[in-house]
Design a protein around this motif. Structure first.
Motif, PDB file in Angstrom:
ATOM      1  N   THR A  52       7.980   0.311   2.538  1.00 21.19           N
ATOM      2  CA  THR A  52       6.966   0.919   3.404  1.00 21.19           C
ATOM      3  C   THR A  52       7.300   0.774   4.884  1.00 21.19           C
ATOM      4  O   THR A  52       6.870   1.586   5.698  1.00 21.19           O
ATOM      5  CB  THR A  52       5.559   0.334   3.139  1.00 21.19           C
ATOM      6  N   LEU A  74      -2.176   2.758   8.009  1.00 20.51           N
ATOM      7  CA  LEU A  74      -1.400   2.976   6.792  1.00 20.51           C
ATOM      8  C   LEU A  74      -0.567   4.250   6.853  1.00 20.51           C
ATOM      9  O   LEU A  74       0.509   4.324   6.258  1.00 20.51           O
ATOM     10  CB  LEU A  74      -2.320   2.998   5.576  1.00 20.51           C
ATOM     11  N   GLU A  75      -1.041   5.251   7.587  1.00 17.84           N
ATOM     12  CA  GLU A  75      -0.285   6.499   7.653  1.00 17.84           C
ATOM     13  C   GLU A  75       1.040   6.359   8.406  1.00 17.84           C
ATOM     14  O   GLU A  75       1.896   7.230   8.334  1.00 17.84           O
ATOM     15  CB  GLU A  75      -1.128   7.642   8.248  1.00 17.84           C
ATOM     16  N   ARG A 111      -3.685   1.281  -3.029  1.00 20.28           N
ATOM     17  CA  ARG A 111      -3.203   2.662  -3.039  1.00 20.28           C
ATOM     18  C   ARG A 111      -3.748   3.322  -1.779  1.00 20.28           C
ATOM     19  O   ARG A 111      -4.944   3.222  -1.484  1.00 20.28           O
ATOM     20  CB  ARG A 111      -3.705   3.406  -4.271  1.00 20.28           C
ATOM     21  N   THR A 112      -2.872   3.979  -1.045  1.00 16.85           N
ATOM     22  CA  THR A 112      -3.305   4.678   0.162  1.00 16.85           C
ATOM     23  C   THR A 112      -3.968   5.994  -0.238  1.00 16.85           C
ATOM     24  O   THR A 112      -3.963   6.367  -1.411  1.00 16.85           O
ATOM     25  CB  THR A 112      -2.105   4.967   1.090  1.00 16.85           C
ATOM     26  N   ASP A 116       0.189   6.339  -2.376  1.00 23.63           N
ATOM     27  CA  ASP A 116       1.295   5.398  -2.242  1.00 23.63           C
ATOM     28  C   ASP A 116       0.785   3.957  -2.297  1.00 23.63           C
ATOM     29  O   ASP A 116      -0.393   3.695  -2.086  1.00 23.63           O
ATOM     30  CB  ASP A 116       2.024   5.623  -0.909  1.00 23.63           C
ATOM     31  N   ALA A 118       0.836  -0.003  -0.910  1.00 25.27           N
ATOM     32  CA  ALA A 118       1.011  -0.739   0.341  1.00 25.27           C
ATOM     33  C   ALA A 118       0.335  -2.098   0.208  1.00 25.27           C
ATOM     34  O   ALA A 118      -0.489  -2.313  -0.684  1.00 25.27           O
ATOM     35  CB  ALA A 118       0.395   0.030   1.511  1.00 25.27           C
TER      36      ALA A 118
END
Length: 160
Positions: A52, A74-75, A111-112, A116, A118
């Motif tokens: 990540t 997170l993005e 989970r984002t 995804d 993280a």
């Protein structure tokens, strides 16, 4: 000034260097296990961090996000999934899938919005995460200093 490798000394001291590298890796694993994590969970966590964060290291990190104290959206992270974790760790994909499911249920992974995987931002900002980084850095410094004494690493003015 940066560290460089004296290839002749590295070859002459390859056994010592291999032992020191093994000690560094086992110290690192041991520091993670102090957090009551088994080796496969440690590998999965390390893979998630590496995967990540890779884009951040390649593209440059905004200096305001240099510290773990500061929330990182997170993005900004690169995508991470079961297949990429399995490839990075060498663990069986099904093993990774089961572990990830368990870790997400426990809140150790999230989970984002895009699906995804993280680390949870609040866990990253905990004092224990910063302490782990500090202890890892101390182990790395010990390795570098020992390798300097062995003549394998050297200080160099060269950039490269």
């Amino acid at each position: 000034m940066q560290l460089g490798i004296d290839q002749d000394q590295a070859d002459a001291n390859s056994r010592i260097t291999a032992i020191r590298a093994a000690v560094l890796l086992t110290r690192s694993m041991e520091l993670w296990r102090r957090e009551r994590l088994d080796p496969e969970t440690v590998l999965i966590n390390l893979a998630v961090i590496a995967i990540t964060s890779e884009r951040l290291m390649r593209g440059g990190l905004d200096p305001k996000h240099n510290s773990l104290d500061v929330y990182l959206p997170l993005e900004k992270l690169q995508g991470c999934n079961v297949a990429s974790i399995a490839a990075a760790t060498g663990l069986n994909r099904e093993t990774v899938r089961r572990r990830v499911k368990s870790l997400t249920s426990a809140g150790s992974l999230i989970r984002t919005a895009s699906g995804d995987l993280a680390l949870p931002p609040d866990k990253v900002q905990e004092r224990s995460a910063q302490e782990l980084v500090r202890r890892q850095l101390e182990a790395l410094v010990r390795f570098a200093n020992e390798s300097l004494r062995d003549g394998v690493l050297m200080l160099s003015d060269e950039k490269g």
